[in-house]
Enzyme design. Structure first.
Site, PDB file in Angstrom:
ATOM      1  CE  LYS A   1      -7.021  -5.492   4.309  1.00 47.53           C
ATOM      2  NZ  LYS A   1      -6.114  -4.345   4.537  1.00 47.53           N
ATOM      3  CG  ASN A   2      -5.019  -9.041   3.608  1.00 50.33           C
ATOM      4  OD1 ASN A   2      -5.266  -7.871   3.320  1.00 50.33           O
ATOM      5  ND2 ASN A   2      -4.250  -9.371   4.628  1.00 50.33           N
TER       6      ASN A   2
ATOM      7  NE  ARG B   1       1.923  -1.242  -0.952  1.00 52.31           N
ATOM      8  CZ  ARG B   1       2.797  -0.631  -1.739  1.00 52.31           C
ATOM      9  NH1 ARG B   1       3.027   0.651  -1.601  1.00 52.31           N
ATOM     10  NH2 ARG B   1       3.427  -1.302  -2.686  1.00 52.31           N
TER      11      ARG B   1
ATOM     12  CB  CYS C   1      -0.495   0.808   6.257  1.00 51.48           C
ATOM     13  SG  CYS C   1      -2.117   0.553   6.978  1.00 51.48           S
TER      14      CYS C   1
ATOM     15  NE  ARG D   1       3.179  -2.015   2.310  1.00 55.17           N
ATOM     16  CZ  ARG D   1       1.930  -2.204   2.727  1.00 55.17           C
ATOM     17  NH1 ARG D   1       1.472  -3.421   2.912  1.00 55.17           N
ATOM     18  NH2 ARG D   1       1.137  -1.176   2.948  1.00 55.17           N
ATOM     19  N   PRO D   2       7.831  -1.714  -2.669  1.00 56.67           N
ATOM     20  CG  PRO D   2       9.926  -2.407  -3.428  1.00 56.67           C
ATOM     21  CD  PRO D   2       9.135  -2.209  -2.174  1.00 56.67           C
ATOM     22  CB  VAL D   3       4.684  -1.739  -7.592  1.00 56.15           C
ATOM     23  CG1 VAL D   3       3.734  -1.326  -6.480  1.00 56.15           C
ATOM     24  CG2 VAL D   3       5.195  -0.504  -8.342  1.00 56.15           C
ATOM     25  CG  ASP D   4      10.840  -2.135  -8.030  1.00 59.21           C
ATOM     26  OD1 ASP D   4       9.981  -1.367  -7.580  1.00 59.21           O
ATOM     27  OD2 ASP D   4      12.037  -1.842  -8.105  1.00 59.21           O
ATOM     28  CG  LEU D   5       9.175  -8.425  -6.950  1.00 64.61           C
ATOM     29  CD1 LEU D   5       8.892  -9.472  -5.885  1.00 64.61           C
ATOM     30  CD2 LEU D   5      10.326  -8.871  -7.820  1.00 64.61           C
TER      31      LEU D   5
ATOM     32  CG  ASP E   1      -0.978  -8.247   7.847  1.00 63.81           C
ATOM     33  OD1 ASP E   1      -0.108  -7.353   7.779  1.00 63.81           O
ATOM     34  OD2 ASP E   1      -1.749  -8.509   6.912  1.00 63.81           O
TER      35      ASP E   1
ATOM     36  CB  ILE F   1       7.487  -9.096   6.367  1.00 61.80           C
ATOM     37  CG1 ILE F   1       7.417 -10.557   6.843  1.00 61.80           C
ATOM     38  CG2 ILE F   1       6.792  -8.911   5.036  1.00 61.80           C
ATOM     39  CD1 ILE F   1       8.069 -11.549   5.913  1.00 61.80           C
TER      40      ILE F   1
ATOM     41  NE  ARG G   1      -6.627   0.798   4.678  1.00 62.05           N
ATOM     42  CZ  ARG G   1      -5.425   0.237   4.738  1.00 62.05           C
ATOM     43  NH1 ARG G   1      -4.604   0.503   5.735  1.00 62.05           N
ATOM     44  NH2 ARG G   1      -5.041  -0.606   3.808  1.00 62.05           N
TER      45      ARG G   1
END
Length: 429
Positions: free
Chosen positions: A22-23, A100, A124, A129-133, A314, A336, A406
């Protein structure tokens, strides 16, 4: 809402085929936006997240053809993506909130057509889990970013330009987004402190097959020489190492003997090392890897999650489930995500002895878990509850298994084929 009923205590014995990851599949699907030609993905898993991403691509104008026919779902393993015309650059909240990984369309849309509007993502609830990067890296590439009404609005009217980007910490999603965006940028981009997960390498191989020029595969420094356009290609999604690790633990926690096929054991090397430490026997076979636990009880083994090639976050919940029935004590430390112990109260309901100390969980093994009604809180937590149910005495009902759907394809069928007493119950609250 579906639930899963498990009557535990049966050793698993048999063969479990491992599906596509999936990933890996999700960024590969997003990569279809980078070319007007057809990208064909094979070994695609049958998962709810894949369905969500296919629906998202379709509303951008991508024609998705599954196994020779149009599809809005995932009833096949071969998907052709035709993004000849991108008709919409908005990724709406109703789809993005479910997953996400939807943010992975941001870089490709920006690189291909110079604009994108993507809802801030959901998925989830396992911590911030910010998207700043993602956004900072795209700004380094020349994008103009605004946050407005819950949406990321990005433009690059003059195109993206290569840059040297050093990420302050490792981020798989940001590495994937910036990598895809940089393939069509003017000049050369260097991504330092890039994620090294196998799924990143799989994406690099696919992009290279599409005509991208990328150096440094499987290292922390990726150098991308931008090209004017990418062409079509065919690519097979690599095996799912998290699915494989989960089934490896299923074999060990039940005192069973399972062979995972279609898998390179190196993909789950850190998990197999810990399983051996806990008392399982691991054998690499011609078809994959065999896990046997027939030499006494499990032993406690400490584990700390780390970025690849360390122990994967995970797999933390699943390994904790294993440790609940091991002799002695084990310390499970999560480095993490800060909120990834939501399965602990549910394991307590089954008789587990777990004490939380900040980012660590001290697990003292008990002779036997007891079946109970439990509730899944996220994808990997749900699989840990299934594993605990397989080992428990009596009946376990796992509710909210839409989380499980999922990330695990046909989990009941795969486990039942190895002797598990497991059934999906449809409907209910």
């Amino acid at each position: 809402m579906d639930s899963i009923r498990i009557r535990g205590g049966r050793p698993l014995e048999g063969i479990i085929p491992i599906g596509g990851a999936k990933n890996a599949a999700l960024p590969l699907l997003a990569a279809g936006l980078l070319t007007e030609e057809t990208l064909t993905l094979t070994n695609l898993p049958h998962l709810a997240d894949i369905t969500t991403m296919v629906k998202l691509l379709a509303q951008h104008g991508v024609v998705c053809t599954m196994n020779g026919g149009h599809s809005g779902g995932h009833e096949g393993r071969v998907l052709a993506l035709d993004a000849g015309q991108i008709t919409n650059t908005t990724a709406p909240y109703d789809l993005v909130r479910k997953m996400r990984a939807s943010i992975l369309v941001l870089g490709p849309l920006l690189a291909r057509v110079g604009e994108a509007q993507v809802s801030l993502p959901g998925g989830c609830a396992i911590g911030t889990r910010p998207v700043d990067l993602h956004l900072k890296g795209l700004e380094d590439l020349g994008a103009v970013i605004e946050l407005d009404g819950g949406y990321i609005r990005a433009t690059a009217p003059r195109g993206l330009k290569g840059a040297h980007i050093r990420m302050p910490f490792v981020s798989v999603g940001a590495t994937e987004n910036l990598l895809m965006a940089a393939t069509l940028a003017y000049g050369t981009t260097v991504l330092d402190n890039a994620a090294r997960e196998p799924e990143i390498g799989d994406l690099v191989r696919c992009l290279t097959a599409m005509g991208a020029r990328i150096e440094g595969i499987d290292t922390e420094t990726l150098t991308i020489h931008g090209v004017a356009r990418l062409h079509g290609a065919e690519h097979s999604v690599l095996p799912d190492r998290i699915e494989a690790g989960t089934y490896a633990i299923a074999g060990a926690i039940t005192g069973g003997d399972v062979e995972l096929t279609g898998l390179d054991a190196a993909l789950i090397g850190s998990v197999l090392e810990k399983l051996e430490e806990a008392g399982a026997r691991i054998t690499v076979t011609d078809r994959g890897v065999r896990i046997v636990r027939d030499q006494g009880p499990l032993r406690g083994a400490d584990v700390m999650t780390q970025v690849y090639p360390g122990f994967p976050t995970d797999m933390q919940a699943q390994f904790m489930a294993l440790m609940t029935v091991a002799e002695g004590a084990a310390m499970v430390t999560e480095t993490i995500f800060e909120n990834r112990f939501m399965h602990v109260p549910e394991l307590h309901r089954m008789g587990a002895n777990i004490v939380l100390h900040g980012a660590s969980a001290l697990v003292r093994g008990v002779p036997k878990l007891t079946g109970a009604p439990v509730m899944a809180t996220d994808l990997r937590a749900s699989s840990s509850l299934v594993l605990a149910g397989l080992a428990a005495r009596g009946e376990t009902i796992v509710s909210r298994v839409y989380h499980l759907d999922r990330g695990y394809e046909n989990i009941e069928a795969k486990l039942a084929a190895c002797g598990a007493d497991i059934t999906r119950l449809t409907g209910g609250a």
